[in-house]
Scaffold this active site. Sequence first.
Site, PDB file in Angstrom:
ATOM      1  N   THR A   1     -31.349 118.814 -38.814  1.00  0.00           N
ATOM      2  CA  THR A   1     -31.033 119.459 -40.098  1.00  0.00           C
ATOM      3  C   THR A   1     -30.082 118.574 -40.887  1.00  0.00           C
ATOM      4  O   THR A   1     -29.119 118.038 -40.350  1.00  0.00           O
ATOM      5  CB  THR A   1     -30.414 120.851 -39.846  1.00  0.00           C
ATOM      6  OG1 THR A   1     -31.352 121.589 -39.062  1.00  0.00           O
ATOM      7  CG2 THR A   1     -30.139 121.588 -41.151  1.00  0.00           C
TER       8      THR A   1
ATOM      9  N   HIS B   1     -19.462 106.462 -46.230  1.00  0.00           N
ATOM     10  CA  HIS B   1     -17.991 106.457 -46.236  1.00  0.00           C
ATOM     11  C   HIS B   1     -17.401 105.129 -46.711  1.00  0.00           C
ATOM     12  O   HIS B   1     -16.189 105.017 -46.889  1.00  0.00           O
ATOM     13  CB  HIS B   1     -17.418 106.883 -44.877  1.00  0.00           C
ATOM     14  CG  HIS B   1     -17.493 105.885 -43.762  1.00  0.00           C
ATOM     15  ND1 HIS B   1     -16.413 105.128 -43.392  1.00  0.00           N
ATOM     16  CD2 HIS B   1     -18.493 105.550 -42.921  1.00  0.00           C
ATOM     17  CE1 HIS B   1     -16.759 104.370 -42.355  1.00  0.00           C
ATOM     18  NE2 HIS B   1     -18.008 104.608 -42.056  1.00  0.00           N
TER      19      HIS B   1
ATOM     20  N   SER C   1     -23.886 103.062 -45.646  1.00  0.00           N
ATOM     21  CA  SER C   1     -23.074 104.117 -45.049  1.00  0.00           C
ATOM     22  C   SER C   1     -22.191 104.719 -46.135  1.00  0.00           C
ATOM     23  O   SER C   1     -21.446 103.995 -46.801  1.00  0.00           O
ATOM     24  CB  SER C   1     -22.210 103.516 -43.939  1.00  0.00           C
ATOM     25  OG  SER C   1     -21.345 104.495 -43.430  1.00  0.00           O
TER      26      SER C   1
ATOM     27  N   CYS D   1     -13.596  99.499 -35.737  1.00  0.00           N
ATOM     28  CA  CYS D   1     -14.241  99.914 -34.495  1.00  0.00           C
ATOM     29  C   CYS D   1     -13.740  99.130 -33.290  1.00  0.00           C
ATOM     30  O   CYS D   1     -14.003  99.503 -32.166  1.00  0.00           O
ATOM     31  CB  CYS D   1     -15.747  99.752 -34.601  1.00  0.00           C
ATOM     32  SG  CYS D   1     -16.458 100.765 -35.883  1.00  0.00           S
TER      33      CYS D   1
ATOM     34  N   GLY E   1     -24.056 104.233 -40.857  1.00  0.00           N
ATOM     35  CA  GLY E   1     -24.611 102.888 -40.912  1.00  0.00           C
ATOM     36  C   GLY E   1     -25.104 102.429 -39.550  1.00  0.00           C
ATOM     37  O   GLY E   1     -26.133 101.748 -39.440  1.00  0.00           O
TER      38      GLY E   1
END
Length: 422
Positions: free
Chosen positions: A239, A203, A201, A327, A74
């Site tokens: 990738t 997760h 995001s 965070c 995110g």
Amino acid sequence: MSQRKFYYFDNNATTRVAPEVVAAMLPFLSEYWGNPSSAYAFGNQVHQHVEKARAQVAALIHADPKEVTFTSCGTESNNAAIHSALATHPGKKHIITTAVEHSANINYGQYLQKHGHEVTYLPVESDGSLDLHLLDKSIRPDTAVVSVMWANNETGVIFPIEEIAAICRSKGVLCHTDAVQTPGKLPIDVKALGVDFLSLSAHKLHAPKGVGMLYVKKRTKFQPYIIGGHQERGRRGGTENVAGIIAFGEAAELAMAKLEDENTRVRALRDRLEQTILTTIPNTIRNGAKEPRLPNTTNIAFEFVEAEAVLLLLDQAGICASSGSACTTGSLDPSHVLTAMGLSPMRARGCVRFSLGIYNTNEEVDYLLKHLPPVIAKLRSISPLNPGHRDNDQYDIEGARVKHERDLAEALAEKDGDAVSA
Ligand code: PLP
């Protein structure tokens, strides 16, 4: 590795990877490990599956698959949207965001300020809501983008993105929304929202960490943030995280299927938890508006205690909750979201976020409700801030607050910002 039982009430930080998501991604770690960009059939079959996942994620947000760019998270999606808006409008140096965004925006804004851009951080009201009139007035001729989260990760408060996008459209300014906390909780229709960019995001919706998505509305000019190969139609070099992308696709279907459960059963669990805390533990208050709010989130201020101490004691009982964004864990700073809502640093340090999810049960909520009151009572009985445990009413609570603030300021000065900012 054996796992003890945890009582997980921190779904806004991250979510359990759903068993069906694990099953969908495993073949892409074992059997189908080719590079989706390779021309031969072994690679091409992987490419076909990546495109199927893109269609699944596009369906979650009612977009065209070509409007979906996979990213690493995110944070990258938010950074990429703002970066692109500025890069495609070189004459515009100003962006608008809010004071309660995730650090993905707050800190990127600070970075931009150091590099010649101007950033307006819109304030919020005491219930966490935004003044749209102020937003309207803050848009300038040199504003490149307005980037406002849809739902707040700490309080669950929902911003009126449709109205915000309409204001932006009327002024010819791009609109980005960080919708990371919304899948599976709110129905998402990018066309109804009217935004130009939207971040997700994986997760946060029962897929693994390390994969995200940026919706870029058709015909919006785009300048990549990660420059390299031609992957993602030239919009994001590198990738692809194939297994993560396959997982994201499966999780997108799960999120749509679980929308009702989240808005009925999970909402009822959250409401029972919140109501019981507010009515049985004295000196508690909910932070943020009751509605509109995510169905899974409650953020409670417990007067006279430190949230970090509460979380430590809950952790001893196997209960996972948080004092704000994952965070920012480890930081002694009070939550920037709560202080922007006008809470004093002292009160903001006594706030705990409980964020529920589809795997929570009634029994788990009972367990939490059994363990929380004694934890609060114990901490209050030893808290210098608590006038209640003194037997004379001459207790100088203001003096205690001032001393406590001073001690914390000293501790902060010594610590000197190790922690950064879910
Ligand atoms: N935006 C919001 C509202 C979030 O809650 C989070 C994570 O907590 C992010 C962005 C960042 O997402 P990621 O961890 O995938 O970088």
